[in-house]
Motif scaffolding. Structure first.
Motif, PDB file in Angstrom:
ATOM      1  N   ALA A 132       0.779  -1.237  -0.075  1.00 41.15           N
ATOM      2  CA  ALA A 132       0.114  -0.230   0.135  1.00 41.15           C
ATOM      3  C   ALA A 132       0.967   1.206  -0.114  1.00 41.15           C
ATOM      4  O   ALA A 132       2.113   1.071   0.367  1.00 41.15           O
ATOM      5  CB  ALA A 132      -0.903   0.011   1.232  1.00 41.15           C
ATOM      6  N   PRO A 133       0.371   2.401  -0.497  1.00 38.57           N
ATOM      7  CA  PRO A 133       1.228   3.507  -0.537  1.00 38.57           C
ATOM      8  C   PRO A 133       1.794   3.932   1.025  1.00 38.57           C
ATOM      9  O   PRO A 133       0.938   4.088   2.124  1.00 38.57           O
ATOM     10  CB  PRO A 133       0.176   4.508  -0.753  1.00 38.57           C
ATOM     11  CG  PRO A 133      -0.778   4.021  -1.571  1.00 38.57           C
ATOM     12  CD  PRO A 133      -0.918   2.736  -0.797  1.00 38.57           C
ATOM     13  N   GLY A 134       3.144   4.044   0.940  1.00 38.39           N
ATOM     14  CA  GLY A 134       3.836   4.420   2.286  1.00 38.39           C
ATOM     15  C   GLY A 134       4.185   3.449   3.071  1.00 38.39           C
ATOM     16  O   GLY A 134       4.854   3.379   4.147  1.00 38.39           O
ATOM     17  N   LEU A 135       3.526   2.032   2.703  1.00 38.64           N
ATOM     18  CA  LEU A 135       3.509   0.838   3.645  1.00 38.64           C
ATOM     19  C   LEU A 135       4.646  -0.154   2.839  1.00 38.64           C
ATOM     20  O   LEU A 135       4.724  -0.374   1.792  1.00 38.64           O
ATOM     21  CB  LEU A 135       2.505   0.057   4.076  1.00 38.64           C
ATOM     22  CG  LEU A 135       2.419  -1.262   4.515  1.00 38.64           C
ATOM     23  CD1 LEU A 135       2.955  -0.964   5.983  1.00 38.64           C
ATOM     24  CD2 LEU A 135       1.059  -1.991   4.538  1.00 38.64           C
ATOM     25  N   ASN A 136       5.628  -0.682   3.675  1.00 35.47           N
ATOM     26  CA  ASN A 136       6.573  -1.554   3.045  1.00 35.47           C
ATOM     27  C   ASN A 136       6.861  -2.727   4.177  1.00 35.47           C
ATOM     28  O   ASN A 136       6.740  -2.593   5.218  1.00 35.47           O
ATOM     29  CB  ASN A 136       8.060  -1.107   2.931  1.00 35.47           C
ATOM     30  CG  ASN A 136       8.188   0.164   1.966  1.00 35.47           C
ATOM     31  OD1 ASN A 136       7.661   0.049   0.750  1.00 35.47           O
ATOM     32  ND2 ASN A 136       8.379   1.520   2.432  1.00 35.47           N
ATOM     33  N   VAL A 137       6.890  -4.030   3.474  1.00 40.98           N
ATOM     34  CA  VAL A 137       7.181  -5.113   4.366  1.00 40.98           C
ATOM     35  C   VAL A 137       8.512  -5.757   3.863  1.00 40.98           C
ATOM     36  O   VAL A 137       8.571  -6.142   2.590  1.00 40.98           O
ATOM     37  CB  VAL A 137       5.960  -6.067   4.169  1.00 40.98           C
ATOM     38  CG1 VAL A 137       6.393  -7.457   5.047  1.00 40.98           C
ATOM     39  CG2 VAL A 137       4.674  -5.293   4.875  1.00 40.98           C
ATOM     40  N   THR A 138       9.411  -6.078   4.597  1.00 38.51           N
ATOM     41  CA  THR A 138      10.547  -6.581   4.159  1.00 38.51           C
ATOM     42  C   THR A 138      10.924  -7.963   4.960  1.00 38.51           C
ATOM     43  O   THR A 138      10.661  -8.018   6.027  1.00 38.51           O
ATOM     44  CB  THR A 138      11.878  -5.714   4.780  1.00 38.51           C
ATOM     45  OG1 THR A 138      11.736  -4.549   4.120  1.00 38.51           O
ATOM     46  CG2 THR A 138      13.217  -6.211   4.129  1.00 38.51           C
ATOM     47  N   PHE A 180       4.417   7.649   7.678  1.00 37.97           N
ATOM     48  CA  PHE A 180       3.053   8.531   8.197  1.00 37.97           C
ATOM     49  C   PHE A 180       2.782   9.719   7.314  1.00 37.97           C
ATOM     50  O   PHE A 180       1.795  10.304   7.377  1.00 37.97           O
ATOM     51  CB  PHE A 180       3.214   8.778   9.736  1.00 37.97           C
ATOM     52  CG  PHE A 180       3.286   7.409  10.552  1.00 37.97           C
ATOM     53  CD1 PHE A 180       2.053   7.088  10.935  1.00 37.97           C
ATOM     54  CD2 PHE A 180       4.372   6.862  10.651  1.00 37.97           C
ATOM     55  CE1 PHE A 180       2.099   5.590  11.806  1.00 37.97           C
ATOM     56  CE2 PHE A 180       4.583   5.809  11.520  1.00 37.97           C
ATOM     57  CZ  PHE A 180       3.241   5.246  12.014  1.00 37.97           C
ATOM     58  N   SER A 181       4.047  10.585   7.007  1.00 44.47           N
ATOM     59  CA  SER A 181       3.886  11.511   6.136  1.00 44.47           C
ATOM     60  C   SER A 181       5.109  11.638   5.676  1.00 44.47           C
ATOM     61  O   SER A 181       5.987  10.834   5.605  1.00 44.47           O
ATOM     62  CB  SER A 181       3.569  12.799   7.182  1.00 44.47           C
ATOM     63  OG  SER A 181       4.724  13.040   7.775  1.00 44.47           O
ATOM     64  N   GLU A 182       5.359  12.654   4.787  1.00 47.81           N
ATOM     65  CA  GLU A 182       6.822  13.230   4.215  1.00 47.81           C
ATOM     66  C   GLU A 182       7.642  13.276   5.054  1.00 47.81           C
ATOM     67  O   GLU A 182       8.873  12.993   4.832  1.00 47.81           O
ATOM     68  CB  GLU A 182       6.416  14.330   3.200  1.00 47.81           C
ATOM     69  CG  GLU A 182       7.605  14.412   2.218  1.00 47.81           C
ATOM     70  CD  GLU A 182       7.526  15.662   1.211  1.00 47.81           C
ATOM     71  OE1 GLU A 182       8.586  16.004   0.742  1.00 47.81           O
ATOM     72  OE2 GLU A 182       6.441  16.197   1.328  1.00 47.81           O
ATOM     73  N   ALA A 183       7.504  13.522   6.242  1.00 42.48           N
ATOM     74  CA  ALA A 183       8.516  14.055   6.957  1.00 42.48           C
ATOM     75  C   ALA A 183       8.663  12.748   8.213  1.00 42.48           C
ATOM     76  O   ALA A 183       9.437  12.933   8.912  1.00 42.48           O
ATOM     77  CB  ALA A 183       7.965  15.398   8.023  1.00 42.48           C
ATOM     78  N   VAL A 184       7.931  11.875   8.383  1.00 47.27           N
ATOM     79  CA  VAL A 184       8.006  10.688   9.332  1.00 47.27           C
ATOM     80  C   VAL A 184       7.733   9.377   8.824  1.00 47.27           C
ATOM     81  O   VAL A 184       6.865   9.082   8.250  1.00 47.27           O
ATOM     82  CB  VAL A 184       6.908  11.190  10.360  1.00 47.27           C
ATOM     83  CG1 VAL A 184       6.864   9.914  11.494  1.00 47.27           C
ATOM     84  CG2 VAL A 184       6.870  12.283  11.016  1.00 47.27           C
ATOM     85  N   LEU A 185       8.973   8.651   9.236  1.00 45.88           N
ATOM     86  CA  LEU A 185       8.795   7.192   8.983  1.00 45.88           C
ATOM     87  C   LEU A 185       8.892   6.439  10.179  1.00 45.88           C
ATOM     88  O   LEU A 185       9.973   6.696  10.928  1.00 45.88           O
ATOM     89  CB  LEU A 185      10.004   6.834   7.888  1.00 45.88           C
ATOM     90  CG  LEU A 185      10.162   5.076   7.651  1.00 45.88           C
ATOM     91  CD1 LEU A 185       9.219   4.811   6.686  1.00 45.88           C
ATOM     92  CD2 LEU A 185      11.535   5.065   7.280  1.00 45.88           C
ATOM     93  N   GLY A 186       8.180   5.363  10.492  1.00 47.45           N
ATOM     94  CA  GLY A 186       8.204   4.524  11.653  1.00 47.45           C
ATOM     95  C   GLY A 186       8.356   3.147  10.983  1.00 47.45           C
ATOM     96  O   GLY A 186       7.935   2.646  10.146  1.00 47.45           O
ATOM     97  N   TYR A 187       9.368   2.254  11.936  1.00 43.73           N
ATOM     98  CA  TYR A 187       9.394   0.886  11.470  1.00 43.73           C
ATOM     99  C   TYR A 187       9.575  -0.080  12.561  1.00 43.73           C
ATOM    100  O   TYR A 187       9.652   0.356  13.825  1.00 43.73           O
ATOM    101  CB  TYR A 187      10.609   0.836  10.635  1.00 43.73           C
ATOM    102  CG  TYR A 187      12.054   1.092  11.404  1.00 43.73           C
ATOM    103  CD1 TYR A 187      12.525   0.135  12.185  1.00 43.73           C
ATOM    104  CD2 TYR A 187      12.591   2.555  11.461  1.00 43.73           C
ATOM    105  CE1 TYR A 187      13.778   0.376  12.813  1.00 43.73           C
ATOM    106  CE2 TYR A 187      13.775   2.652  12.213  1.00 43.73           C
ATOM    107  CZ  TYR A 187      14.258   1.727  12.790  1.00 43.73           C
ATOM    108  OH  TYR A 187      15.544   2.082  13.644  1.00 43.73           O
ATOM    109  N   ALA A 188       9.416  -1.378  12.478  1.00 44.50           N
ATOM    110  CA  ALA A 188       9.450  -2.545  13.414  1.00 44.50           C
ATOM    111  C   ALA A 188      10.036  -3.603  12.818  1.00 44.50           C
ATOM    112  O   ALA A 188       9.806  -4.137  11.823  1.00 44.50           O
ATOM    113  CB  ALA A 188       8.081  -2.791  14.196  1.00 44.50           C
ATOM    114  N   THR A 189      11.081  -4.284  13.549  1.00 45.90           N
ATOM    115  CA  THR A 189      11.893  -5.211  12.935  1.00 45.90           C
ATOM    116  C   THR A 189      12.254  -6.250  13.866  1.00 45.90           C
ATOM    117  O   THR A 189      12.297  -6.022  15.105  1.00 45.90           O
ATOM    118  CB  THR A 189      13.235  -4.816  12.458  1.00 45.90           C
ATOM    119  OG1 THR A 189      13.200  -3.771  11.377  1.00 45.90           O
ATOM    120  CG2 THR A 189      14.074  -5.991  11.985  1.00 45.90           C
TER     121      THR A 189
END
Length: 793
Positions: free
Chosen positions: A469-475, A530-539
């Motif tokens: 989905a837009p803005g969402l990545n799964v690695t 979340f926006s152009e300014a904010v990226l969150g991740y969990a690994t």
């Protein structure tokens, strides 16, 4: 932290990071709605976009869901950082310590409390070191000058599926400036305290329209800062009757320890006939010849040193590297108090676009080195005790990596590949260990070793980054690794004949110890913009440090039975990356929890290896085994800000803690369950600079940096049950730089260790305390100044 369960603490860390993610996202969206974005100045080194390749493809640093400290050449220049260990001062939970004494020219590297300090090639590094994606397989030879570097990436956490070789603690990756078509050159000249002279130069030129070359070289020399004093000269009426050497100068100082003296050259050819083919071939040579590291005596039990206190002073030692006749030593002799190193390597980096969305990359490398150095193990001139060693280590390494990158439209990015390495070391040593017999030859342990150590590693790996989905990545990534090592022990008398000794070391001659193992690692990660300014991740990711064989057995049983398994790590991490206020403020945070198993620890009791009941083994023990489990958790913060044009601020803060869950009985009392599993708990750094524009007169930039290291556990004092700690310290540096209007000439004045802090590095050698009653440590560099001139052409 008492009263909070570890499970509760783990949940609290995750919840805190998640809440921070949601808060920052809503805050950033509000800012974006309220104010238009301001374009960043191209001269702003602190906030410029840095492109990293941590996931095998070019990505902006802020788009990469990993805990990375990335520094480009502009910031390296602003901080005047010229070797990789200096970067560790600005990176959260990273420690790089130049070794010395018994470890020669090597660097101990730890990330989030995980690493390796022993240089022996039988043991694996805990942190991977790379130059241009080429893996450096040993701690020896990894004191790397940042020669002609484009950027440095420090990846924290296990990199089992993200680098050429498995790296349990993390990876430090350096990337050189590629040859380009345009002609250019740069030269740096430095003169400073203790006759410091640095020369660095690089030149780029185009040979044809599609063939380019680049050459860079460095030479550094600086006198040492610890006086090696002739004990007999300084104490002419000493009780031992030690006389001064007739060639000793009047001030009794025979040498200066802690010297720098090395040179290196690197050359690259790049063939780039089209956008679909790029081939770079690189060769390098490094030479180093310097006095021993800056060690001073920090423990002296006078009951074991004939009632004499051999401590000399803050920057002074009586260590002599001298051994009188005794045992197999039919004549008195000196071990070298120096380190010699020379090494070279070649590599090929070929990139081919097979289609618009498919790229094949091949990285081939070969490296050799040799290191020669001597040791004074008791660090005193006392002829009745102690030990010394001569070491000659040769090494060769071949590696091949293939990676295929592909994109499936907007659905996914894929990487599959394989890695192979083959290495061989030959460790020649002559050891003279005189136990506290005061002349009784039966208690001498003197032998000659010439041990070949072979190792190979094979791996296949794959990573898929899905974009559902837009803005969402799964690695998702996976790696399979298979390893082999064999160690052949050669134990001879000094004349090359059969060795007879009361410890049974001679029986080791011809013994072969083998290790074979395999391992599957994985990585799962989700990141959302979340926006152009904010990226969150969990690994969640895993990694391991390879198993092996005990490199320093005293008996044949210790060698044969001393094979140990890999130590393993499962890491959980959440993080947040933000660019706020029109990219004037960058804040990156991460929180992690590490489940650490089968930790490789030094053993105090080899009974289980020798076939005795615990506590009844009559033989010495210097083995390694899987003797511990533990957990570690922490949080990290990095900030970069440019509140007004010309003003740049950077800072970091990290906290780590944890506890042992299991300590094997064979470890003895050197480590207990109540001891800290990792220290220091706190690290921090702060840097600020302002570039003042003076029009046609150029610019002037003052810069100030300070790095804080919390108190650090050094283990138990020899002969004591008390834990010893290096006290907390803060080391400050200052620099003032003038640049001309064209920005091609810079003149700087700098002071390092501005407040002249006296401190010890976390390196201590106490192997002979039981017999010699002494321990020595490396002392940090005192305050020093330097002038530098840089000219670009």
């Amino acid at each position: 932290m008492q009263g909070i369960s570890k499970k509760g603490l783990r949940c609290a860390l995750l919840a805190t990071a998640s809440a921070a993610t949601l808060f920052a996202a809503s805050n950033a969206q509000a800012q974006d709605a309220e104010a238009p974005k301001k374009e960043q100045s191209s001269d702003d080194a602190a906030m410029r976009e840095i492109i990293v390749t941590a996931q095998f493809r070019s990505q902006k640093l802020q788009d990469t869901p990993l805990a990375i400290t990335a520094v480009d050449s502009a910031l390296l220049e602003a901080r005047n950082q010229t070797d990789v260990s200096q970067i560790a001062a600005q990176a959260p939970n990273v420690q790089m310590t130049q070794m010395g004494g018994a470890f020669g020219s090597s660097m101990a590297v730890y990330i989030r409390g995980i690493g390796q300090y022993d240089f022996n090639p039988a043991y694996e590094p805990g942190v991977g070191m790379y130059i241009d994606d080429v893996y450096y397989a040993t701690l020896t030879g990894n004191i790397m000058d940042l020669l002609d570097v484009e950027r440095v990436e420090v990846l924290r956490g296990p990199q089992g599926t993200l680098t050429g070789r498995n790296s349990i603690g993390g990876a430090i990756k350096m990337y050189s400036i590629k040859p380009e078509f345009e002609d250019s050159a740069k030269i740096d000249v430095v003169y400073g305290a203790r006759e410091r002279v640095d020369l660095r130069a690089s030149m780029n030129f185009g040979l044809t329209d599609n063939l380019f070359a680049r050459v860079a070289g460095v030479y550094k020399h600086q006198n040492g800062y610890v006086d090696q004093v002739d004990y007999g000269c300084a104490n002419p009426d000493n009780a031992l009757g030690i006389s001064g050497n007739p060639s000793t100068p009047k001030d009794c100082v025979v040498d200066k320890l802690g010297e720098r003296n090395y040179a290196g050259i690197r050359g690259s050819l790049r063939f780039n006939p089209s956008d679909d083919f790029d081939w770079i071939v690189t060769g390098d040579y490094t030479w180093e010849h310097r006095n021993a590291a800056a060690g001073v005596l920090t423990q002296n039990d006078t009951s074991k040193t004939d009632g004499i206190d051999f401590t000399c002073g803050r920057f002074c030692t009586y260590a002599s590297w001298y051994m009188p006749a005794g045992g197999q030593a039919t004549e008195a002799y000196y071990m070298p108090n120096s380190v010699k190193f020379w090494g070279w390597g070649v590599s090929s980096d070929m990139s081919i676009n097979l289609a618009d969305n498919i790229n094949l990359k091949s990285i081939t490398a070969y490296r050799e080195y040799e290191q020669i150095y001597g040791t004074d193990d008791d660090y005193t001139p006392n002829p009745n005790i102690g030990g010394a060693g001569f070491n000659d280590l040769t090494f060769r390494f071949f590696s091949q990596e293939l990676r295929l990158n592909a994109s499936i439209g907007d659905l996914a990015d894929l990487t599959v590949g394989g890695f192979y390495s083959d290495q061989k070391s030959v460790y020649f040593t002559r050891q003279d260990i005189r136990y506290i017999g005061h002349g009784l030859e039966a208690l001498f342990l003197q032998f000659q070793g010439d041990d070949p150590i072979k190792a190979d590693s094979k791996a296949v790996f794959g990573t898929a980054i899905f974009h559902p989905a837009p803005g969402l990545n799964v690695t998702a990534g996976v790696r399979y690794t298979k390893e082999h090592k064999d160690y052949t022990f050669v134990r001879k008398a000094w004349d090359g004949g059969a060795l007879t000794d009361i410890f049974g070391v001679g029986a080791l001659d011809g013994t072969v110890a083998n290790y074979d193992g395999d391992r599957v690692d994985y990585r799962l990660s989700v990141d959302y913009r979340f926006s152009e300014a904010v990226l969150g991740y969990a690994t969640i990711s895993t990694g391991f440090k390879g198993g092996g064989v005990t490199a320093r057995p005293f008996t044949q049983n210790q060698a044969v039975n001393g094979t140990f398994d890999p130590e393993t790590l499962t890491a959980y991490e959440v993080g947040l990356k933000t660019d706020l206020f029109g990219r004037r403020l960058r804040v990156n945070v991460a929180a992690f929890y590490n489940d650490y198993k089968n930790i490789q620890l030094p053993l105090a009791d080899c009974a289980i290896l020798d076939g005795f009941e615990p506590g009844t083994d009559p033989y010495p023990c210097a083995a390694i085994g899987n003797a511990g489990d533990g957990e570690m958790y922490g949080a990290e913060l990095e900030i970069t800000a440019s509140p007004v044009d010309g003003l740049d601020i950077d800072g970091s803060l990290s906290w780590i803690d944890g506890e042992w869950k299991r300590i094997g009985d064979q470890v003895g009392g050197s480590i207990t369950l109540g001891d800290p599993i990792t220290t220091p708990n706190w690290r921090g750094s702060f840097g600020i600079q302002y570039r003042g524009d003076m029009g046609t007169n150029g610019s002037i930039t003052p810069r100030f940096d300070i790095a804080y290291t919390g108190k650090q556990n050094m283990g138990r004092l020899a002969g004591s049950d008390t834990l010893d700690f290096n006290p907390a310290r803060a080391i400050a540096n200052a620099r003032l730089t003038w640049r001309n209007e064209n920005d091609d000439l810079a003149i700087s004045f700098e002071v390092q260790n501005l407040f002249d802090k006296y401190y010890f590095l976390p390196i201590r050698f106490a192997a002979l305390y039981a017999s010699a009653g002494t321990t020595y440590s490396n002392v940090g560099r005192p305050r020093e100044w330097a002038f530098s001139v840089q000219k670009k052409f």
